[in-house]
Design a protein around this motif. Structure first.
Motif: not given
Lengths: 541, 292, 246
Positions: C66-67, C70-71, C107, C110-112, C114-115, C117-119
């Motif tokens: 997941a990480a 995300a990156v 995940v 969601l995790a990215s 959370m880092i 900023g959510q919208g």
């Protein structure tokens, strides 16, 4: 009956030809501090893991392992385990989460957790770290947090697998001091696998040399060292002060520390040192002029007013504390990062005027973590990749080169299955195929056992004699003193002092070799390395 | 200094934001929307997230303009034709409808800015650990890995660049290929290393017993009161909404935008709801000054 | 345990009943109700994951993937509208199965968020990437996915589908959950994003053709190394796994 007892233990990993542990017996009393040492792959990690049932490796086990008289399968003794890499052990995004992670796992109540954490934070003086994100911490701090979160679970036995191998000397000493405290003040039983021996030998109750899965020598430090001295190649493990003493044929109580050695050196005759040195001024290869660099605006300068000149044939060691900018400087010189201000000149031409590809052919950069160097899944394929990428026609040179580096038998291995030293050599092979003018090495001795370190030194010296210039960053004072032709000290982003090793280390007080510290009381003598000392000193009869 | 609203239990702030979000979607009426906008801006000012709001401003303005202008173009419904545009009826209804949609979107986005400021990852993680503990551990691990992976990618790209392999030079397909090669190195390396992370979890007893969770936040009496306050008002507003208050019907026939008594009563509740964080801060301010 | 089960089941039933009621009584808001259904079905999958006791190794593996998803876009910063996130999730689903694929996708989103900023897009992104992993996992044993060009088709479909899912929230906010479903407007709106979706599909194809096989090989190797082999086969048959001791 001993607290920890191993009786004729053998262990093999699945699909391995040789057992990792072979018929090993060992006894540890409650409250003892035991140090395990030996080459990488000698079975230290496996032995430690066998003592903790949760992380016991998969494989074939025979013999008996008893903790407090109970067999390991039905263990109730609380053991804590700290691993080598500070980074990989961290599971949580912030320090408090990390600390309570283990406590949550054993289902403690919040109140209990809170009071344990409060106590631990107080002991470690880490209150201000509690709300920090773990990724902001330095390696040394991370390792302390890892230790703290293991200690929070109140273990009776602490097992540590080379916990300081990835740390700089200052953090390592801090970490080891903490262990000594735990042992002395709380009577915690500690088994530590370690490479950094000079500091730890003094503290241990008993030291154990492992070789090929067996206990080679075991006992009180002085006895073991004297024993090792007679059994090459294990004499490499003897630290420099006892080494000197033994080389000179001392017969009394073996001195281990500078303090113990000082009184003895007063009785030593020292011959005058021949100070004529052949210094040939060669042409300049790499030159940095007034370099400024920062990663992000307003982050503060990592490099500031930095000047450096490397001449052809230099073997330059860059020393300095953590965060002084050594790694950043190497990346700038490799052309990976661009300076904000200042000039970098390589072979008379500005670095930025070089094409990336041509530059990469001339400058070989060996990173601190060579695993990230490999794109392919075998050494062979990586080498093929290199020859293709550079259009090299020297395939016939590959085998001799690998032979010279001593890794020809590993050609078809996955880079991840190699040991630290082997991996480094494999990466070095890929660099050397390009026939670079200069090698930039970022902490090449980090985490290497003494044998691999010697091996690396041999290779580097040979290359240097063949005309390859070398610039390496290192924390390893002994290594720099012995092999470098020039040393530079980095502090706050620039090089504050620079000279030949003799003069360089004689001028330093903390940042210097054990031997130099030993002879500091004889001010007219500039003895820095063990070899010099052995050559010049004679015991008075 | 932390504001008082930030010190409420995360459940309170979370519920506040979720319910507020639903209000901005349900209460489509120019007066309500304007009030909502004012409250959200004031909340953003109180919690010092104006700077972040400014960063989003361009995106918010563009997308709301987009909605405002496109709605009349797609939508010919309505009785009040303002003018013709390429044989296309531009109606007052569609403009009003578009305008309200745009406003609602702006409010929602502005609300997320303060949400992100107040609902820190730590708080959200805590809420998850209460309902989905295993998922919370997974999320925590991921949050821990993301900065690590970023740093590793930086390291990989500089090492590969030193080997002459770069994403910045060459043909596009080669650059894209190199980019994914970096990710591939990251994948292999990280999966190799992460076995140790799993061992470190096991070594600290993960999965051996029923896991407890550290109470970073205590649910106090005032949290309970706050929840009752919020839920009560919300139910009242919802009840009003189902009875047709606080909503401007545009199609098929546009209502008058003026508010009746029912609407005004609902509006009062609406303000009390959205003003909750502001009231809390005000109360704190007053108490502070009386005590000193 | 039994009591808990009853509570969970009745809560779920209650939710469904409530949704049905709402969709009848609030016909104009059925778009928001469909959002609620999306959220609810995601929750159900999360609860399913929660019920299974995952080994530390499995959790760590999911978190790493997941990480990385995300990156993964970081190296592509200099190349606009190319990102490997979808590819990474697809490969993960393909090797580790539908449920893991869904979890990794959700995940990662969601995790990215959370880092960064959510919208309002957060649940949609979770759903879209979760579904990429889920569908890849469902089809993992199909003939389609064991054939390079089959995977390419899958990648193209998801390039567009992903854009469409993400468009839905844009479209809803644009029409304000409105009662004006006009085919023409939907069509225009979706056409506007087609260029981006085409780029997405193209980069999926590029990655699948060049790296698909290599990644399957790498991930399969780690599946074995992490000891997840036997576990995976069983879970697709819905049999409780017997955990091996490592």
């Amino acid at each position: 009956m001993a607290y920890i007892e191993l009786k004729n233990v053998s262990f093999s990993y699945p699909e391995a030809n040789q057992p990792a542990i072979h018929n090993l017996s060992l006894q540890v009393e409650k409250g003892q501090f035991i140090v395990l040492f030996g080459a990488s792959g000698s079975g230290k990690s496996t032995l430690l893991r066998l003592l903790k049932k949760e992380i016991m490796p998969h494989g074939e086990l025979s013999g008996e392992i008893l903790l407090d008289g109970v067999s390991i399968e039905n263990q109730t003794v609380n053991t804590g385990f700290v691993f080598q890499d500070p980074e990989n052990q961290v599971v949580a995004d912030n320090v408090l989460h990390e600390m309570v992670f283990g406590l949550e796992n054993i289902g403690l109540s919040t109140n209990e957790m809170r009071s344990r954490v409060a106590e631990m934070v107080h002991y470690f003086d880490a209150e201000n770290l509690l709300n920090r994100d773990t990724h902001e911490l330095s390696g040394g701090m991370k390792q302390q947090i890892n230790l703290a979160s293991v200690l929070l679970m109140q273990p009776d036995i602490l097992l540590l697998d080379e916990p300081t191998a990835q740390l700089d000397p200052v953090s390592a000493r801090e970490f080891l001091n903490m262990l000594v405290h735990l042992n002395e003040e709380f009577g915690m039983t500690i088994i530590l696998a370690e490479h950094r021996l000079e500091e730890i030998f003094l503290l241990a109750d008993s030291i154990v040399l492992m070789d090929k899965g067996e206990v080679k020598v075991q006992g009180e430090t002085r006895q073991v060292l004297e024993n090792l001295w007679k059994n090459p190649p294990f004499n490499k493990y003897v630290p420099s002060i006892p080494s000197l003493y033994l080389s000179l044929g001392g017969k009394e109580k073996l001195p281990l520390s500078v303090k113990e050695g000082r009184s003895w050196t007063q009785t030593v005759e020292i011959a005058k040192k021949d100070r004529t040195r052949l210094t040939e001024i060669t042409e300049e290869l790499l030159n940095a002029q007034n370099i400024y660099f920062q990663y992000q605006k307003d982050d503060g300068y990592i490099l500031k007013e930095l000047n450096l000149s490397i001449r052809k044939g230099d073997f330059y060691a860059l020393l300095g504390g953590n965060g002084s900018g050594k790694s950043t400087l190497l990346k700038l010189l490799a052309g990976v990062l661009k300076p904000e201000r200042g000039k970098l000149i390589f072979k008379g031409k500005q670095l930025k005027a070089w094409k990336n590809k041509n530059l990469a052919a001339e400058i070989g950069y060996l990173p601190q973590n060579p695993k990230l160097f490999f794109i392919q899944d075998t050494v062979e394929k990586e080498i093929q990749d290199t020859t293709e990428q550079w259009g090299l026609k020297n395939e016939h040179e590959v085998a001799p080169l690998l032979e010279k580096l001593g890794i020809n038998h590993l050609r078809h291995n996955n880079p991840y299955d190699l040991s630290g030293g082997e991996l480094q050599k494999a990466a070095l092979a890929c660099l050397l195929l390009r026939k670079p003018e200069i090698l930039l090495l970022d902490e090449p001795t980090k985490g290497l056992d003494p044998l691999s370190k010697d091996n690396l030194a041999d290779i580097l010296c040979k290359l240097n004699c063949e005309g390859v210039s070398i610039l390496m960053s290192t924390h390893d004072v002994e290594f720099a003193a012995r092999y470098a032709s020039k040393c530079g000290m980095m502090f706050q982003g620039s090089i504050t002092s620079e000279s030949e090793p003799d003069a360089f280390f004689s001028g330093n007080f903390f940042y210097t070799t054990m031997v130099q510290r030993l002879f500091r009381s004889r001010p007219d003598e500039q003895i820095v390395t063990l070899e010099e000392a052995v050559e010049l000193c004679r015991l008075r009869r | 200094m932390k504001s008082r609203f930030e010190e409420f239990h995360p459940l309170v702030s979370f519920i506040f934001f979720v319910l507020a979000l639903s209000l901005f979607i349900l209460m489509i009426h120019p007066v309500f929307l304007l009030l909502g906008l004012i409250f959200i801006l004031m909340i953003n000012i109180t919690y010092r997230s104006v700077e972040q709001l400014r960063q989003w401003a361009a995106f918010m303005i563009i997308s709301s303009l987009f909605i405002f202008l496109l709605n009349p173009l797609f939508n010919e419904r309505g009785r009040h034709v303002l003018f013709m545009f390429h044989q296309h009826r531009i109606t007052a209804e569609s403009l009003i409808y578009g305008g309200m949609s745009a406003l609602s979107l702006v409010i929602i986005m502005a609300m997320f800015v303060s949400y992100n400021k107040i609902m820190t990852p730590n708080k959200l993680l805590y809420l998850f650990s209460k309902i989905l503990p295993q998922f919370a551990v997974l999320l925590m691990l991921t949050l821990r890995f993301i900065p690590l992976m970023k740093r590793r990618l930086d390291e990989i790209s500089s090492i590969q660049l030193s080997k002459g392999i770069s994403v910045l030079h060459g043909a596009l397909n080669k650059r894209v290929k190199t980019g994914l090669l970096y990710v591939q190195v990251l994948l292999t390396y990280s999966l190799e290393e992460a076995i140790q992370t799993a061992d470190s979890m096991k070594a600290r007893g993960y999965g051996t017993r029923v896991r407890s969770s550290y109470e970073y936040f205590k649910f106090k009496k005032r949290d309970g009161l706050a929840l009752v306050y919020l839920l009560l008002l919300y139910l009242l507003i919802l009840w009003g909404r189902f009875n047709g208050f606080g909503h401007l019907t545009v199609y098929p026939i546009m209502e008058s935008w003026q508010l009746g008594t029912g609407d005004i009563r609902i509006m009062l509740f609406y303000c009390l709801f959205l003003g909750f964080p502001l009231l809390i801060e005000l109360g704190g301010y007053i108490r502070w000054h009386i005590l000193n | 345990m039994q009591a808990k089960k009853i509570i969970v089941t009745s809560a779920a039933l209650l939710m469904v009943a409530l949704l049905l009621y709402l969709s009848f009584s609030l016909q104009s808001q059925y778009i928001w109700i469909s959002l609620a259904i999306v959220v609810l079905s995601m929750l159900l999958l999360l609860i399913r994951f929660e019920k299974r006791k995952a080994e530390p190794r499995e959790l760590v593996l999911l978190a790493v993937l997941a990480a990385i998803a995300a990156v993964g876009r970081v190296p592509f910063a200099s190349i606009p509208s190319v990102q490997p996130t979808t590819f990474v999730i697809m490969m993960s689903g393909l090797v580790f199965g539908a449920e893991s694929g869904f979890i990794i996708g959700a995940v990662a989103a969601l995790a990215s968020n959370m880092i960064l900023g959510q919208g309002p897009w957060t649940p949609w992104q979770m759903a879209a990437w979760g579904l990429v992993g889920f569908s890849a996992g469902l089809l993992k044993n199909s003939r389609l996915m064991n054939w390079t060009w089959g995977r390419v088709v899958f990648g193209i479909v998801w390039g567009f589908l992903f854009g469409w899912i993400m468009n839905i929230w844009g479209y809803f906010s644009f029409t304000q959950g409105g009662n004006l479903f006009e085919l023409k407007s939907i069509f225009t709106y979706f056409a506007a994003s087609a260029l981006f979706d085409a780029m997405h599909a193209a980069s999926n194809v590029f990655f699948l053709v060049l790296f698909g096989k290599a990644w399957i090989k790498i991930l399969t190797r780690f599946k074995r190394k992490y000891g997840l082999m036997e576990f995976r086969e069983l879970s697709s048959l819905n049999i409780k796994p017997i955990h091996k001791k490592y």
